[in-house]
Design an enzyme around this catalytic site. Structure first.
Site, short mmCIF file in Angstrom:
data_model
loop_
_atom_site.label_atom_id
_atom_site.label_comp_id
_atom_site.label_asym_id
_atom_site.label_seq_id
_atom_site.Cartn_x
_atom_site.Cartn_y
_atom_site.Cartn_z
N ASN A 9 0.87 -1.18 0.00
CA ASN A 9 0.00 0.00 0.00
C ASN A 9 0.90 1.23 0.00
O ASN A 9 1.47 1.59 1.03
CB ASN A 9 -0.89 -0.03 1.25
CG ASN A 9 -1.77 1.21 1.36
OD1 ASN A 9 -1.80 2.05 0.46
ND2 ASN A 9 -2.47 1.32 2.47
N HIS A 96 -9.58 0.75 4.97
CA HIS A 96 -8.32 1.05 5.68
C HIS A 96 -8.61 2.02 6.82
O HIS A 96 -9.43 2.93 6.68
CB HIS A 96 -7.30 1.64 4.71
CG HIS A 96 -5.92 1.65 5.27
ND1 HIS A 96 -5.53 2.60 6.19
CD2 HIS A 96 -4.86 0.83 5.09
CE1 HIS A 96 -4.27 2.35 6.54
NE2 HIS A 96 -3.84 1.28 5.88
N GLY A 235 2.92 -1.16 4.24
CA GLY A 235 2.87 0.27 3.94
C GLY A 235 4.25 0.80 3.60
O GLY A 235 4.77 0.58 2.51
N GLY A 236 4.87 1.48 4.56
CA GLY A 236 6.15 2.16 4.34
C GLY A 236 7.19 1.31 3.63
O GLY A 236 7.87 1.79 2.70
P1 13P Z 1 3.04 0.43 7.62
O1 13P Z 1 3.59 -0.84 7.02
O2 13P Z 1 3.73 1.66 7.12
O3 13P Z 1 2.93 0.37 9.09
O4 13P Z 1 1.52 0.57 7.05
C1 13P Z 1 0.69 -0.51 7.11
C2 13P Z 1 -0.53 -0.19 6.33
O5 13P Z 1 -1.29 0.69 6.71
C3 13P Z 1 -0.77 -0.93 5.10
O6 13P Z 1 -2.05 -0.73 4.62
#
Ligand code: 13P
Length: 251
Positions: A9, A96, A235-236
């Site tokens: 994401n 989300h 995410g990141g």
């Molecule tokens: P992070 O991996 O940055 O914590 O984000 C997770 C996320 O919200 C994926 O949808």
């Protein structure tokens, strides 16, 4: 046997050229490695067509981060499910916690989004997860139960079979605090018991449930090895090609 899935994401990050560079790096790395899971990247809307053009020849599929709950017409600023499917977008993140929190998306809206995605052959990646105060007050099972039931349990068995669930504890998102493997396994098992109650054993066994929240190449192996954890929603770490591919390798 459930398939492992790793989805990235990207959220609201990267300029167009950076996005294209990341995609090219991913293509190179994914080609070189023996990657087992289904890999999905979810870039921002304006990059979806570019991403799905690349995806025709690549080892990943493309998902959107949002979808309009309405079919078409006077909904300024929105992107419809049919537009997404016409760009070969195969998946869509729905529910989300950032959309629930910053854009006021409630259960009713999320239900409509899930329905719209399914009508157009798009796989919802439906996110659930409790906040820190909810976990601290031991309401996490109750919260996740409500989210799963209200968001998905109106579906019939055939429709439900097309959905991926992502358990993303809000306190783990972007914080560097990952749920422990035991916490993830416990919640995934709980979600599966809810599915057993509603749809029976076989659909529950088949449902793909991802973990999301500060997932990195350092913790992915242990998380993905937990029973009932079928991969990750990242995410990141999905913004760094070698890090994301390292995570994919562990699923
Ligand atoms: P992070 O991996 O940055 O914590 O984000 C997770 C996320 O919200 C994926 O949808």
């Amino acid at each position: 046997m459930r398939k492992k899935v790793v989805a990235g994401n990207w959220k609201m990050n990267l300029g167009f050229e950076e996005a294209e560079e990341l995609i090219e790096e991913l293509i190179d790395l994914l080609e070189k490695e023996d990657i087992k899971p289904d890999v999905i990247i979810c870039p921002p809307y304006p990059y979806l067509e570019m991403a799905s053009d690349y995806a025709q020849e690549a080892r990943f599929k493309v998902g959107a981060q949002n979808i309009c709950p309405f079919e078409s017409g006077a909904y300024t600023g929105e992107v419809s499910a049919s537009m997404l499917s016409s760009m070969e977008v195969t998946h869509c993140i729905i529910g989300h916690s950032e959309r629930r929190k910053y854009f006021g998306e409630d259960d009713k809206m999320l239900t409509a989004k899930v329905n719209m995605a399914l009508i157009h052959g798009i796989t919802p990646i439906f996110c659930v997860g409790e906040s820190l105060p909810e976990r601290e007050s031991e309401k996490h099972f109750e919260i996740v139960r409500r989210q799963v039931r209200h968001g998905l349990f109106h579906l019939d068995t055939n429709e439900f079979a097309k959905v991926i669930i992502a358990y993303e504890p809000v306190w783990a998102i972007g914080t560097g605090i990952t749920a422990s493997p035991a916490q993830a396994a416990e919640m995934h098992a709980y979600i599966r018991t809810l599915i057993v109650e509603r749809y029976g054993e076989a659909p529950a066994e088949e449902t793909i449930i991802l973990y999301g929240g500060s997932c990195t190449s350092k913790n992915a192996a242990e998380l993905f090895a937990q029973p009932g954890v079928d991969g990750g929603l990242v995410g990141g770490a999905s913004l760094i090609a070698d890090e994301f591919v390292a995570i994919c390798k562990q699923a």
